[in-house]
Design a protein around this motif. Structure first.
Motif, PDB file in Angstrom:
ATOM      1  N   UNK A 168      -7.944   9.334  -9.317  1.00 32.26           N
ATOM      2  CA  UNK A 168      -8.088  10.782  -9.133  1.00 32.26           C
ATOM      3  C   UNK A 168      -9.301  11.310  -9.902  1.00 32.26           C
ATOM      4  N   UNK A 169      -9.614  10.688 -11.030  1.00 29.26           N
ATOM      5  CA  UNK A 169     -10.798  11.100 -11.794  1.00 29.26           C
ATOM      6  C   UNK A 169     -12.092  10.689 -11.098  1.00 29.26           C
ATOM      7  N   UNK A 170     -12.009   9.677 -10.238  1.00 30.80           N
ATOM      8  CA  UNK A 170     -13.174   9.191  -9.506  1.00 30.80           C
ATOM      9  C   UNK A 170     -13.395  10.082  -8.283  1.00 30.80           C
ATOM     10  N   UNK A 171     -13.873  11.293  -8.512  1.00 30.89           N
ATOM     11  CA  UNK A 171     -14.122  12.255  -7.437  1.00 30.89           C
ATOM     12  C   UNK A 171     -12.887  12.472  -6.560  1.00 30.89           C
ATOM     13  N   UNK A 172     -11.742  12.511  -7.208  1.00 26.24           N
ATOM     14  CA  UNK A 172     -10.479  12.758  -6.503  1.00 26.24           C
ATOM     15  C   UNK A 172     -10.294  11.804  -5.332  1.00 26.24           C
ATOM     16  N   UNK A 173     -10.385  10.526  -5.614  1.00 27.02           N
ATOM     17  CA  UNK A 173     -10.274   9.487  -4.595  1.00 27.02           C
ATOM     18  C   UNK A 173      -8.800   9.344  -4.186  1.00 27.02           C
ATOM     19  N   UNK A 174      -8.357  10.237  -3.309  1.00 27.59           N
ATOM     20  CA  UNK A 174      -6.957  10.290  -2.905  1.00 27.59           C
ATOM     21  C   UNK A 174      -6.505   9.001  -2.236  1.00 27.59           C
ATOM     22  N   UNK A 175      -7.336   8.411  -1.400  1.00 26.51           N
ATOM     23  CA  UNK A 175      -6.920   7.183  -0.710  1.00 26.51           C
ATOM     24  C   UNK A 175      -6.698   6.058  -1.717  1.00 26.51           C
ATOM     25  N   UNK A 176      -7.546   5.962  -2.725  1.00 28.54           N
ATOM     26  CA  UNK A 176      -7.360   4.941  -3.753  1.00 28.54           C
ATOM     27  C   UNK A 176      -6.094   5.231  -4.567  1.00 28.54           C
ATOM     28  N   UNK A 177      -5.848   6.518  -4.849  1.00 29.85           N
ATOM     29  CA  UNK A 177      -4.650   6.897  -5.591  1.00 29.85           C
ATOM     30  C   UNK A 177      -3.392   6.546  -4.804  1.00 29.85           C
ATOM     31  N   UNK A 178      -3.413   6.813  -3.508  1.00 30.07           N
ATOM     32  CA  UNK A 178      -2.259   6.457  -2.678  1.00 30.07           C
ATOM     33  C   UNK A 178      -2.091   4.939  -2.591  1.00 30.07           C
ATOM     34  N   UNK A 179      -3.201   4.215  -2.615  1.00 33.45           N
ATOM     35  CA  UNK A 179      -3.126   2.750  -2.608  1.00 33.45           C
ATOM     36  C   UNK A 179      -2.384   2.249  -3.841  1.00 33.45           C
ATOM     37  N   UNK A 180      -2.594   2.912  -4.974  1.00 37.28           N
ATOM     38  CA  UNK A 180      -1.867   2.549  -6.203  1.00 37.28           C
ATOM     39  C   UNK A 180      -0.366   2.706  -5.973  1.00 37.28           C
ATOM     40  N   UNK A 181       0.019   3.805  -5.334  1.00 36.03           N
ATOM     41  CA  UNK A 181       1.447   4.037  -5.068  1.00 36.03           C
ATOM     42  C   UNK A 181       2.012   2.995  -4.107  1.00 36.03           C
ATOM     43  N   UNK A 182       1.230   2.635  -3.087  1.00 34.82           N
ATOM     44  CA  UNK A 182       1.695   1.616  -2.147  1.00 34.82           C
ATOM     45  C   UNK A 182       1.809   0.254  -2.837  1.00 34.82           C
ATOM     46  N   UNK A 183       0.870  -0.081  -3.692  1.00 35.68           N
ATOM     47  CA  UNK A 183       0.950  -1.343  -4.440  1.00 35.68           C
ATOM     48  C   UNK A 183       2.198  -1.366  -5.305  1.00 35.68           C
ATOM     49  N   UNK A 184       2.490  -0.242  -5.947  1.00 36.65           N
ATOM     50  CA  UNK A 184       3.676  -0.147  -6.784  1.00 36.65           C
ATOM     51  C   UNK A 184       4.937  -0.347  -5.944  1.00 36.65           C
ATOM     52  N   UNK A 185       4.953   0.240  -4.764  1.00 37.76           N
ATOM     53  CA  UNK A 185       6.096   0.073  -3.858  1.00 37.76           C
ATOM     54  C   UNK A 185       6.239  -1.387  -3.448  1.00 37.76           C
ATOM     55  N   UNK A 186       5.122  -2.042  -3.119  1.00 38.48           N
ATOM     56  CA  UNK A 186       5.174  -3.459  -2.741  1.00 38.48           C
ATOM     57  C   UNK A 186       5.709  -4.318  -3.873  1.00 38.48           C
ATOM     58  N   UNK A 187       5.280  -4.040  -5.102  1.00 42.55           N
ATOM     59  CA  UNK A 187       5.789  -4.790  -6.247  1.00 42.55           C
ATOM     60  C   UNK A 187       7.301  -4.589  -6.377  1.00 42.55           C
ATOM     61  N   UNK A 188       7.742  -3.355  -6.165  1.00 37.68           N
ATOM     62  CA  UNK A 188       9.173  -3.072  -6.270  1.00 37.68           C
ATOM     63  C   UNK A 188       9.933  -3.810  -5.179  1.00 37.68           C
ATOM     64  N   UNK A 189       9.402  -3.806  -3.973  1.00 37.94           N
ATOM     65  CA  UNK A 189      10.101  -4.434  -2.848  1.00 37.94           C
ATOM     66  C   UNK A 189      10.241  -5.942  -3.011  1.00 37.94           C
ATOM     67  N   UNK A 190       9.279  -6.579  -3.683  1.00 39.97           N
ATOM     68  CA  UNK A 190       9.343  -8.026  -3.871  1.00 39.97           C
ATOM     69  C   UNK A 190      10.490  -8.431  -4.779  1.00 39.97           C
ATOM     70  N   UNK A 191      10.854  -7.565  -5.707  1.00 43.81           N
ATOM     71  CA  UNK A 191      11.888  -7.904  -6.661  1.00 43.81           C
ATOM     72  C   UNK A 191      13.223  -7.236  -6.405  1.00 43.81           C
ATOM     73  N   UNK A 192      13.365  -6.546  -5.297  1.00 43.51           N
ATOM     74  CA  UNK A 192      14.622  -5.879  -5.004  1.00 43.51           C
ATOM     75  C   UNK A 192      15.505  -6.810  -4.201  1.00 43.51           C
ATOM     76  N   UNK A 193      16.693  -7.112  -4.732  1.00 46.27           N
ATOM     77  CA  UNK A 193      17.615  -7.970  -3.978  1.00 46.27           C
ATOM     78  C   UNK A 193      18.261  -7.175  -2.839  1.00 46.27           C
ATOM     79  N   UNK A 194      18.176  -7.686  -1.650  1.00 47.75           N
ATOM     80  CA  UNK A 194      18.799  -7.041  -0.505  1.00 47.75           C
ATOM     81  C   UNK A 194      20.060  -7.788  -0.143  1.00 47.75           C
ATOM     82  N   UNK A 195      21.111  -7.022   0.056  1.00 41.60           N
ATOM     83  CA  UNK A 195      22.405  -7.647   0.384  1.00 41.60           C
ATOM     84  C   UNK A 195      22.544  -7.828   1.870  1.00 41.60           C
TER      85      UNK A 195
END
Length: 195
Positions: A168-195
């Motif tokens: 966000x400090x990098x000229x409000x790079x919203x797409x890069x900021x959203x990519x951070x959120x998607x990466x975080x979601x992917x990390x969460x999904x890899x470790x979530x046990x699904x029944x």
């Protein structure tokens, strides 16, 4: 088929679905409009028609149906978000903001609402509010990971916050900021046990 089954709205819905699956959105819309004329008070028919009208970019017609549906379903997140997006398409961002903030009052912890508000404030170029909502998303994901995952949530939250802030400090790079959120979601999904 329709003349024989005039009194069975399920046939209309099934036929509309067949046309939609075939990619014939005009025919599907036509069938749903006929069903809606017969079953005016049926929310399922109205909802399917509103979705179809939105998909076929008939936003004014979609808005008319969605407003009525949302009056009766104030807590329905998906329905209200679709109405908010419809107002955006009709270039009425103030209505979008009103719907989303009202929806947040009713569903303050709903992730879909928080994400929609983050996007809305980004479009409005109110980046402080957008950042606040994005931080709420990060916290929700970190809590989710803590509850269901094997990853250390604090490390991820701090790392994601740092990456997000840098983007966000990098000229409000919203797409890069959203990519951070998607990466975080992917990390969460890899470790979530699904029944």
């Amino acid at each position: 088929i329709l003349s024989v089954s005039h009194d069975n709205f399920a046939v209309y819905l099934e036929l509309a679905q067949i046309y939609e699956d075939m990619g014939n959105m005009l025919a599907a819309t036509d069938i749903l409009e006929k069903a809606h004329r017969i079953y005016t008070d049926n929310d399922e028919v109205s909802r399917m028609l509103a979705d179809m009208l939105y998909e076929t970019e008939q936003f004014e017609k979609a808005k008319t149906l969605l407003v009525k549906l949302c009056e009766n379903n104030k807590k329905d997140i998906e329905l209200n978000i679709t109405l908010a997006k419809t107002y955006l398409e009709l270039n009425e961002p103030d209505e979008t903001g009103k719907i989303l903030t009202d929806l947040e009052k009713v569903n303050p912890e709903a992730t879909e609402v928080i994400v929609a508000l983050a996007g809305y404030y980004t479009l409005k170029e109110d980046f402080d509010k957008a950042k606040t909502y994005c931080n709420r998303i990060i916290k929700k994901l970190a809590n989710f990971i803590t509850k269901y995952g094997n990853i250390l949530a604090e490390d991820i939250e701090e790392s994601a916050k740092a990456d997000f802030t840098a983007a966000m400090d990098d000229d409000l790079n919203t797409s890069k900021a959203l990519a951070v959120l998607f990466d975080l979601t992917n990390k969460a999904n890899k470790d979530v046990p699904y029944a």
